[in-house]
Design a protein around this motif. Structure first.
Motif, PDB file in Angstrom:
ATOM      1  N   GLU A  99     -19.514 -10.976   5.922  1.00 57.20           N
ATOM      2  CA  GLU A  99     -19.052 -11.942   4.926  1.00 57.20           C
ATOM      3  C   GLU A  99     -18.896 -11.321   3.539  1.00 57.20           C
ATOM      4  N   SER A 100     -19.701 -10.341   3.213  1.00 57.26           N
ATOM      5  CA  SER A 100     -19.656  -9.733   1.880  1.00 57.26           C
ATOM      6  C   SER A 100     -18.558  -8.675   1.742  1.00 57.26           C
ATOM      7  N   LYS A 101     -17.811  -8.423   2.812  1.00 58.82           N
ATOM      8  CA  LYS A 101     -16.796  -7.369   2.817  1.00 58.82           C
ATOM      9  C   LYS A 101     -15.398  -7.974   2.766  1.00 58.82           C
ATOM     10  N   GLN A 102     -14.470  -7.173   2.257  1.00 62.94           N
ATOM     11  CA  GLN A 102     -13.070  -7.587   2.226  1.00 62.94           C
ATOM     12  C   GLN A 102     -12.227  -6.463   2.795  1.00 62.94           C
ATOM     13  N   LEU A 103     -11.264  -6.828   3.626  1.00 62.85           N
ATOM     14  CA  LEU A 103     -10.376  -5.875   4.263  1.00 62.85           C
ATOM     15  C   LEU A 103      -8.942  -6.277   3.927  1.00 62.85           C
ATOM     16  N   VAL A 104      -8.157  -5.316   3.437  1.00 59.52           N
ATOM     17  CA  VAL A 104      -6.755  -5.556   3.093  1.00 59.52           C
ATOM     18  C   VAL A 104      -5.929  -4.529   3.858  1.00 59.52           C
ATOM     19  N   VAL A 105      -4.997  -5.014   4.677  1.00 60.41           N
ATOM     20  CA  VAL A 105      -4.245  -4.145   5.583  1.00 60.41           C
ATOM     21  C   VAL A 105      -2.751  -4.414   5.434  1.00 60.41           C
ATOM     22  N   THR A 106      -1.968  -3.341   5.286  1.00 62.03           N
ATOM     23  CA  THR A 106      -0.523  -3.526   5.254  1.00 62.03           C
ATOM     24  C   THR A 106       0.021  -3.444   6.679  1.00 62.03           C
ATOM     25  N   ASP A 107       1.058  -4.210   6.920  1.00 62.89           N
ATOM     26  CA  ASP A 107       1.785  -4.161   8.193  1.00 62.89           C
ATOM     27  C   ASP A 107       3.253  -4.313   7.835  1.00 62.89           C
ATOM     28  N   LYS A 108       3.927  -3.180   7.715  1.00 66.22           N
ATOM     29  CA  LYS A 108       5.289  -3.112   7.196  1.00 66.22           C
ATOM     30  C   LYS A 108       5.276  -3.714   5.796  1.00 66.22           C
ATOM     31  N   LYS A 109       6.021  -4.775   5.559  1.00 73.54           N
ATOM     32  CA  LYS A 109       6.040  -5.377   4.214  1.00 73.54           C
ATOM     33  C   LYS A 109       5.003  -6.492   4.060  1.00 73.54           C
ATOM     34  N   ARG A 110       4.320  -6.846   5.159  1.00 71.85           N
ATOM     35  CA  ARG A 110       3.300  -7.902   5.100  1.00 71.85           C
ATOM     36  C   ARG A 110       1.959  -7.334   4.682  1.00 71.85           C
ATOM     37  N   VAL A 111       1.113  -8.221   4.165  1.00 69.59           N
ATOM     38  CA  VAL A 111      -0.258  -7.854   3.831  1.00 69.59           C
ATOM     39  C   VAL A 111      -1.185  -8.830   4.533  1.00 69.59           C
ATOM     40  N   LEU A 112      -2.136  -8.287   5.293  1.00 68.07           N
ATOM     41  CA  LEU A 112      -3.106  -9.080   6.041  1.00 68.07           C
ATOM     42  C   LEU A 112      -4.468  -8.889   5.393  1.00 68.07           C
ATOM     43  N   THR A 113      -5.274  -9.951   5.330  1.00 71.01           N
ATOM     44  CA  THR A 113      -6.583  -9.829   4.685  1.00 71.01           C
ATOM     45  C   THR A 113      -7.665 -10.520   5.505  1.00 71.01           C
ATOM     46  N   VAL A 114      -8.855  -9.960   5.426  1.00 72.12           N
ATOM     47  CA  VAL A 114     -10.067 -10.559   5.968  1.00 72.12           C
ATOM     48  C   VAL A 114     -11.085 -10.525   4.842  1.00 72.12           C
ATOM     49  N   PRO A 115     -11.619 -11.674   4.415  1.00 72.24           N
ATOM     50  CA  PRO A 115     -11.230 -13.009   4.847  1.00 72.24           C
ATOM     51  C   PRO A 115      -9.814 -13.322   4.369  1.00 72.24           C
ATOM     52  N   PRO A 116      -9.160 -14.305   5.002  1.00 70.47           N
ATOM     53  CA  PRO A 116      -7.786 -14.634   4.598  1.00 70.47           C
ATOM     54  C   PRO A 116      -7.719 -15.047   3.131  1.00 70.47           C
ATOM     55  N   ARG A 117      -6.718 -14.539   2.452  1.00 70.44           N
ATOM     56  CA  ARG A 117      -6.488 -14.907   1.052  1.00 70.44           C
ATOM     57  C   ARG A 117      -5.268 -15.815   0.972  1.00 70.44           C
ATOM     58  N   LYS A 118      -5.356 -16.812   0.107  1.00 72.15           N
ATOM     59  CA  LYS A 118      -4.227 -17.719  -0.072  1.00 72.15           C
ATOM     60  C   LYS A 118      -3.094 -17.037  -0.825  1.00 72.15           C
ATOM     61  N   ASP A 119      -3.450 -16.178  -1.773  1.00 73.08           N
ATOM     62  CA  ASP A 119      -2.430 -15.583  -2.627  1.00 73.08           C
ATOM     63  C   ASP A 119      -2.479 -14.057  -2.539  1.00 73.08           C
ATOM     64  N   THR A 120      -1.464 -13.499  -1.921  1.00 71.55           N
ATOM     65  CA  THR A 120      -1.335 -12.038  -1.861  1.00 71.55           C
ATOM     66  C   THR A 120      -0.040 -11.602  -2.554  1.00 71.55           C
ATOM     67  N   ALA A 121       0.427 -12.429  -3.481  1.00 72.26           N
ATOM     68  CA  ALA A 121       1.703 -12.155  -4.162  1.00 72.26           C
ATOM     69  C   ALA A 121       1.701 -10.797  -4.859  1.00 72.26           C
ATOM     70  N   ASN A 122       0.533 -10.374  -5.351  1.00 74.86           N
ATOM     71  CA  ASN A 122       0.455  -9.066  -6.014  1.00 74.86           C
ATOM     72  C   ASN A 122       0.696  -7.912  -5.043  1.00 74.86           C
ATOM     73  N   LEU A 123       0.496  -8.165  -3.755  1.00 79.38           N
ATOM     74  CA  LEU A 123       0.571  -7.110  -2.745  1.00 79.38           C
ATOM     75  C   LEU A 123       1.760  -7.237  -1.802  1.00 79.38           C
ATOM     76  N   ALA A 124       2.120  -8.456  -1.470  1.00 78.87           N
ATOM     77  CA  ALA A 124       3.139  -8.696  -0.441  1.00 78.87           C
ATOM     78  C   ALA A 124       4.540  -8.352  -0.930  1.00 78.87           C
ATOM     79  N   HIS A 125       5.407  -8.175   0.025  1.00 81.65           N
ATOM     80  CA  HIS A 125       6.820  -7.853  -0.212  1.00 81.65           C
ATOM     81  C   HIS A 125       6.964  -6.583  -1.042  1.00 81.65           C
ATOM     82  N   CYS A 126       6.078  -5.669  -0.807  1.00 86.34           N
ATOM     83  CA  CYS A 126       6.109  -4.390  -1.517  1.00 86.34           C
ATOM     84  C   CYS A 126       7.227  -3.537  -0.938  1.00 86.34           C
ATOM     85  N   ASN A 127       8.023  -2.943  -1.806  1.00 89.41           N
ATOM     86  CA  ASN A 127       9.133  -2.126  -1.312  1.00 89.41           C
ATOM     87  C   ASN A 127       8.893  -0.630  -1.521  1.00 89.41           C
TER      88      ASN A 127
END
Length: 148
Positions: A99-127
């Motif tokens: 629970e105290s950890k955060q994981l951020v993973v890119t998958d092509k242009k998507r960004v996946l997070t654990v725990p899920p984040r509502k707002d990944t606008a700073n990271l998503a759609h990265c070109n």
């Protein structure tokens, strides 16, 4: 990229080599970002350079697929790497994370997070094609989220 060692399938590679490394890195950190290169099909300056390096052998990177004996040649093919990165991203997202950890993973242009984040606008759609430059976007996001 870690060499497959004695792994015979991509699932075995994930389970025996890749996931244990990710778990060991997350053990001593509050956040771990896994950032891959992103291979853009059009409008890419790097596409020409990749063509000049050779294509390597195309091999499907599925869970039951056999790990190629020539790992370097396998990684010369952008389609192979893109498929492998997506597969490994999916595998990482199935990990049980404290629970105290955060994981951020890119998958092509998507960004996946654990725990899920509502707002990944700073990271998503990265070109950014290269992980080295994408990492800067992730570092800025980590700082904004309170990480050092």
């Amino acid at each position: 990229m870690f060499k497959p060692g004695g792994s015979s399938t991509f699932q075995e590679y994930s389970t025996a080599v890749f996931i244990p490394y990710i778990e060991s890195q997350l053990e001593y950190r509050s956040r771990l970002d896994l950032v891959w290169d992103c291979y853009l099909k059009s409008g890419s300056l790097k596409a020409t350079v990749r063509c000049n390096h050779g294509n390597g052998i195309r091999r499907r990177g599925t869970a039951s697929g056999p790990v190629p004996s020539n790992w370097q040649n396998f990684l010369r093919n952008s389609d192979n790497k893109e498929e492998l990165y997506s597969f490994l991203s999916e595998q990482v997202m199935q990990m049980v994370v404290k629970e105290s950890k955060q994981l951020v993973v890119t998958d092509k242009k998507r960004v996946l997070t654990v725990p899920p984040r509502k707002d990944t606008a700073n990271l998503a759609h990265c070109n950014h094609e290269e992980a080295n430059t994408r990492m800067m976007v992730h570092a800025a996001d980590a700082l904004e989220c309170g990480h050092r």
